[in-house]
Design a protein around this motif. Structure first.
Motif, short mmCIF file in Angstrom:
data_model
loop_
_atom_site.label_atom_id
_atom_site.label_comp_id
_atom_site.label_asym_id
_atom_site.label_seq_id
_atom_site.Cartn_x
_atom_site.Cartn_y
_atom_site.Cartn_z
N CYS A 1 0.84 -1.21 0.00
CA CYS A 1 0.00 0.00 0.00
C CYS A 1 0.88 1.25 0.00
CB CYS A 1 -0.92 0.02 1.22
SG CYS A 1 -2.33 -1.09 1.10
N THR A 2 1.91 1.25 0.81
CA THR A 2 2.81 2.40 0.88
C THR A 2 3.51 2.64 -0.45
OG1 THR A 2 3.17 1.98 3.23
CG2 THR A 2 4.80 3.36 2.12
N ASP A 3 4.00 1.57 -1.07
CA ASP A 3 4.66 1.70 -2.37
C ASP A 3 3.68 2.20 -3.43
OD1 ASP A 3 7.03 0.84 -1.30
OD2 ASP A 3 6.86 -1.22 -2.06
N ALA B 1 -7.78 -2.92 -3.48
CA ALA B 1 -7.36 -1.67 -2.84
C ALA B 1 -8.07 -0.50 -3.51
CB ALA B 1 -5.85 -1.50 -2.95
N SER B 2 -8.32 0.53 -2.73
CA SER B 2 -8.96 1.72 -3.30
C SER B 2 -7.99 2.89 -3.30
CB SER B 2 -10.21 2.08 -2.49
OG SER B 2 -9.84 2.47 -1.18
N LEU B 3 -8.20 3.79 -4.25
CA LEU B 3 -7.35 4.95 -4.42
C LEU B 3 -8.18 6.20 -4.21
CD1 LEU B 3 -4.76 6.42 -5.45
CD2 LEU B 3 -5.64 6.09 -7.76
N GLU B 4 -7.71 7.08 -3.34
CA GLU B 4 -8.36 8.37 -3.11
C GLU B 4 -7.34 9.46 -3.39
OE1 GLU B 4 -9.97 8.66 0.82
OE2 GLU B 4 -10.93 6.70 0.68
N ILE B 5 -7.77 10.46 -4.17
CA ILE B 5 -6.88 11.56 -4.53
C ILE B 5 -7.51 12.87 -4.09
CG2 ILE B 5 -5.76 12.78 -6.42
CD1 ILE B 5 -5.99 10.09 -8.00
N GLU B 6 -6.74 13.67 -3.39
CA GLU B 6 -7.17 15.01 -2.99
C GLU B 6 -6.14 15.99 -3.52
OE1 GLU B 6 -7.68 15.28 1.22
OE2 GLU B 6 -8.80 13.40 1.32
N GLN B 7 -6.65 17.06 -4.13
CA GLN B 7 -5.74 18.06 -4.67
C GLN B 7 -6.18 19.44 -4.22
OE1 GLN B 7 -5.10 17.77 -8.83
NE2 GLN B 7 -3.70 19.50 -8.89
N ALA B 8 -5.24 20.19 -3.71
CA ALA B 8 -5.47 21.58 -3.32
C ALA B 8 -4.34 22.41 -3.94
CB ALA B 8 -5.47 21.72 -1.80
N GLY B 9 -4.66 23.07 -5.02
CA GLY B 9 -3.62 23.81 -5.75
C GLY B 9 -2.63 22.83 -6.34
N ALA C 1 -6.82 -0.69 1.85
CA ALA C 1 -7.08 -2.09 1.53
C ALA C 1 -7.46 -2.83 2.80
CB ALA C 1 -5.86 -2.73 0.88
N LYS C 2 -8.04 -3.99 2.62
CA LYS C 2 -8.34 -4.86 3.75
C LYS C 2 -7.31 -5.96 3.81
CE LYS C 2 -13.30 -4.10 3.71
NZ LYS C 2 -14.62 -4.71 3.57
N GLU C 3 -7.13 -6.50 4.98
CA GLU C 3 -6.22 -7.63 5.18
C GLU C 3 -6.75 -8.79 4.35
OE1 GLU C 3 -4.76 -11.24 6.59
OE2 GLU C 3 -6.77 -10.63 7.09
N SER C 4 -5.90 -9.42 3.56
CA SER C 4 -6.38 -10.38 2.56
C SER C 4 -6.32 -11.85 2.97
CB SER C 4 -5.59 -10.19 1.26
OG SER C 4 -4.23 -10.42 1.49
N THR C 5 -5.65 -12.20 4.06
CA THR C 5 -5.54 -13.61 4.40
C THR C 5 -6.80 -14.14 5.09
OG1 THR C 5 -4.56 -13.21 6.58
CG2 THR C 5 -3.05 -13.44 4.71
N LEU D 1 -5.78 -1.68 6.19
CA LEU D 1 -4.50 -1.11 5.78
C LEU D 1 -4.71 0.22 5.09
CD1 LEU D 1 -3.12 -4.42 4.28
CD2 LEU D 1 -2.73 -3.53 6.57
N SER D 2 -3.80 1.15 5.31
CA SER D 2 -3.91 2.47 4.71
C SER D 2 -2.53 3.09 4.59
CB SER D 2 -4.81 3.35 5.56
OG SER D 2 -4.86 4.66 5.06
N ALA D 3 -2.31 3.78 3.48
CA ALA D 3 -1.05 4.49 3.29
C ALA D 3 -1.35 5.82 2.60
CB ALA D 3 -0.09 3.66 2.44
#
Length: 111
Positions: free
Chosen positions: A32-34, A63-71, A80-84, A92-94
């Motif tokens: 997630c971090t990468d 996994a989901s992608l969220e984008i925030e833009q300010a200027g 993402a959720k733990e998959s096992t 999980l979040s990054a």
């Protein structure tokens, strides 16, 4: 003595499974971090389609992608959720930050 050995082996098995689940969660968190870092870099270069594709390729499944833009400031969150299935309450979040490069168009980013 046989009962003690059986209980000891059962306990050892549980600990081993939990350790392996922990390693899987750690690996997913690093993915997630990468993915967030790569998406932020690509968005800063004005490549929103490639950013979404990178998250899909690098992050854990679903996994989901969220984008925030300010200027010129871009914030990317990958969740993402733990998959096992062994530790279902773990989420999980990054987050990654970037500044848009001069002269790039970053509007229209998928979000």
């Amino acid at each position: 003595m046989t009962v003690e050995a059986a209980l000891g082996l059962a306990g050892l098995t549980v600990v081993t499974v939990l350790l392996l689940a922990g390693v899987a969660v750690l690996t997913s968190q690093l993915r997630c971090t990468d993915a967030a870092r790569e998406a932020a870099r690509l968005l800063a270069r004005g490549q929103p389609t490639e950013a979404a594709a990178a998250v899909h390729r690098i992050a854990p499944p679903d996994a989901s992608l969220e984008i925030e833009q300010a200027g010129d400031d871009i914030t990317v969150k990958v969740k993402a959720k733990e998959s096992t299935g062994l530790l279902p309450e773990i989420k999980l979040s990054a987050t990654a930050y970037a500044v848009a490069e001069p002269g790039t168009e970053t509007t229209g980013a998928p979000g």
